[in-house]
Scaffold this active site. Structure first.
Site, short mmCIF file in Angstrom:
data_model
loop_
_atom_site.label_atom_id
_atom_site.label_comp_id
_atom_site.label_asym_id
_atom_site.label_seq_id
_atom_site.Cartn_x
_atom_site.Cartn_y
_atom_site.Cartn_z
N GLY A 37 0.79 -1.23 0.00
CA GLY A 37 0.00 0.00 0.00
C GLY A 37 0.82 1.27 0.00
O GLY A 37 1.99 1.27 0.38
N ASN A 38 0.20 2.35 -0.44
CA ASN A 38 0.85 3.65 -0.48
C ASN A 38 -0.21 4.74 -0.55
O ASN A 38 -1.25 4.56 -1.16
CB ASN A 38 1.83 3.77 -1.67
CG ASN A 38 1.40 2.94 -2.85
OD1 ASN A 38 0.57 3.34 -3.64
ND2 ASN A 38 1.95 1.73 -2.96
N GLU A 87 4.91 2.92 -6.57
CA GLU A 87 3.69 3.24 -7.29
C GLU A 87 3.51 4.75 -7.50
O GLU A 87 2.47 5.19 -8.02
CB GLU A 87 2.46 2.70 -6.54
CG GLU A 87 2.53 1.23 -6.17
CD GLU A 87 2.47 0.30 -7.37
OE1 GLU A 87 2.75 0.74 -8.50
OE2 GLU A 87 2.15 -0.87 -7.17
N HIS A 106 -3.98 3.98 -1.96
CA HIS A 106 -3.88 2.70 -2.66
C HIS A 106 -3.62 1.62 -1.62
O HIS A 106 -2.57 1.61 -0.97
CB HIS A 106 -2.76 2.73 -3.69
CG HIS A 106 -2.45 1.37 -4.27
ND1 HIS A 106 -3.45 0.54 -4.74
CD2 HIS A 106 -1.29 0.69 -4.40
CE1 HIS A 106 -2.89 -0.59 -5.16
NE2 HIS A 106 -1.60 -0.52 -4.96
N HIS A 108 -4.54 -2.76 -0.32
CA HIS A 108 -4.66 -4.12 -0.86
C HIS A 108 -5.60 -4.99 -0.02
O HIS A 108 -5.22 -6.07 0.43
CB HIS A 108 -3.29 -4.81 -0.87
CG HIS A 108 -2.22 -4.08 -1.58
ND1 HIS A 108 -0.87 -4.29 -1.33
CD2 HIS A 108 -2.27 -3.13 -2.56
CE1 HIS A 108 -0.14 -3.52 -2.11
NE2 HIS A 108 -0.96 -2.80 -2.86
N HIS A 171 -4.77 -6.69 -7.15
CA HIS A 171 -3.86 -5.70 -6.56
C HIS A 171 -4.58 -4.61 -5.76
O HIS A 171 -4.02 -3.56 -5.50
CB HIS A 171 -3.04 -5.09 -7.70
CG HIS A 171 -1.89 -4.25 -7.26
ND1 HIS A 171 -1.06 -3.61 -8.16
CD2 HIS A 171 -1.41 -3.91 -6.04
CE1 HIS A 171 -0.13 -2.92 -7.50
NE2 HIS A 171 -0.33 -3.09 -6.21
#
Length: 202
Positions: A37-38, A87, A106, A108, A171
């Site tokens: 994640g980000n 990302e 973002h 998951h 994803h």
């Protein structure tokens, strides 16, 4: 001028605290695992973006390690031993395409990721999902951090200018909003709908 610079620094400091807060919340909520994640925030009125670093669990994000890049993804500020999330290219691409998006989460989460593998339209079964999400387009699979994934995400963002979330095949989710709280809650809402969809099919 001095007051303006101080105000800008204060705002950036707050954005970094917000990023750290919602990074940890994403981990605690189970929207990410391990180092996945980000999250990012576009600094209003600038061509600069704050993003979480690569290789560090969202559980361990602190304001001090948040990285600053330009709108093209080039490093501007950050600790010497840290790099922006891999990302970052699709974060900055979305910001260039969507002027209304000021923050991205973002993550998951397992239920949404499972739904993404069914190759069907995302099921919006709850009233909050129907009203607040409208639709969640599916983005084709590509490995994380690749140009191919960035291209797929960019095209999906360009073709769906009104959506608040994208579902990445295998994803997770990209939640988008006017601030990081909104982006996070959109991602959380997508996951809640995915959970209901899977439970209702049992």
């Amino acid at each position: 001028m001095a007051k303006t610079l101080k105000d800008q620094k204060d705002k950036i400091s707050k954005y970094k605290k917000d990023l750290a807060q919602f990074s940890r919340l994403s981990y605690d909520r189970g929207l990410v695992a391990a180092r996945g994640g980000n999250l990012s925030i576009r600094i209003p009125g600038t061509e600069r973006v704050l993003v979480t670093p690569s290789g560090i669990s969202l559980r361990d994000i602190t304001p001090e390690i948040i990285i600053e890049v330009d709108i093209e993804g080039n490093l501007l500020k950050g600790k010497k031993n840290l790099k922006p999330s891999k990302e970052t290219p699709f974060h900055t691409s979305i910001y260039r395409i969507r002027n209304d998006v000021m923050a991205i989460a973002h993550v998951h989460p397992p239920f949404s990721t499972a739904i993404s593998l069914k190759d069907k339209p995302f099921p919006l079964l709850t009233a909050p999902g129907m009203v607040n999400l409208v639709k969640v387009p599916l983005v084709e699979f590509a490995l994380m951090g690749t140009k191919e994934l960035c291209d797929y995400v960019s095209e999906a963002a360009r073709q769906n200018m009104e959506v608040k979330a994208l579902l990445l095949k295998g994803h997770g989710i990209i939640g988008m909003g006017p601030d990081i709280a909104s982006a996070y809650y959109i991602a959380d809402l997508v996951e809640d709908n995915a959970k209901v969809a899977l439970f209702s099919s049992i």
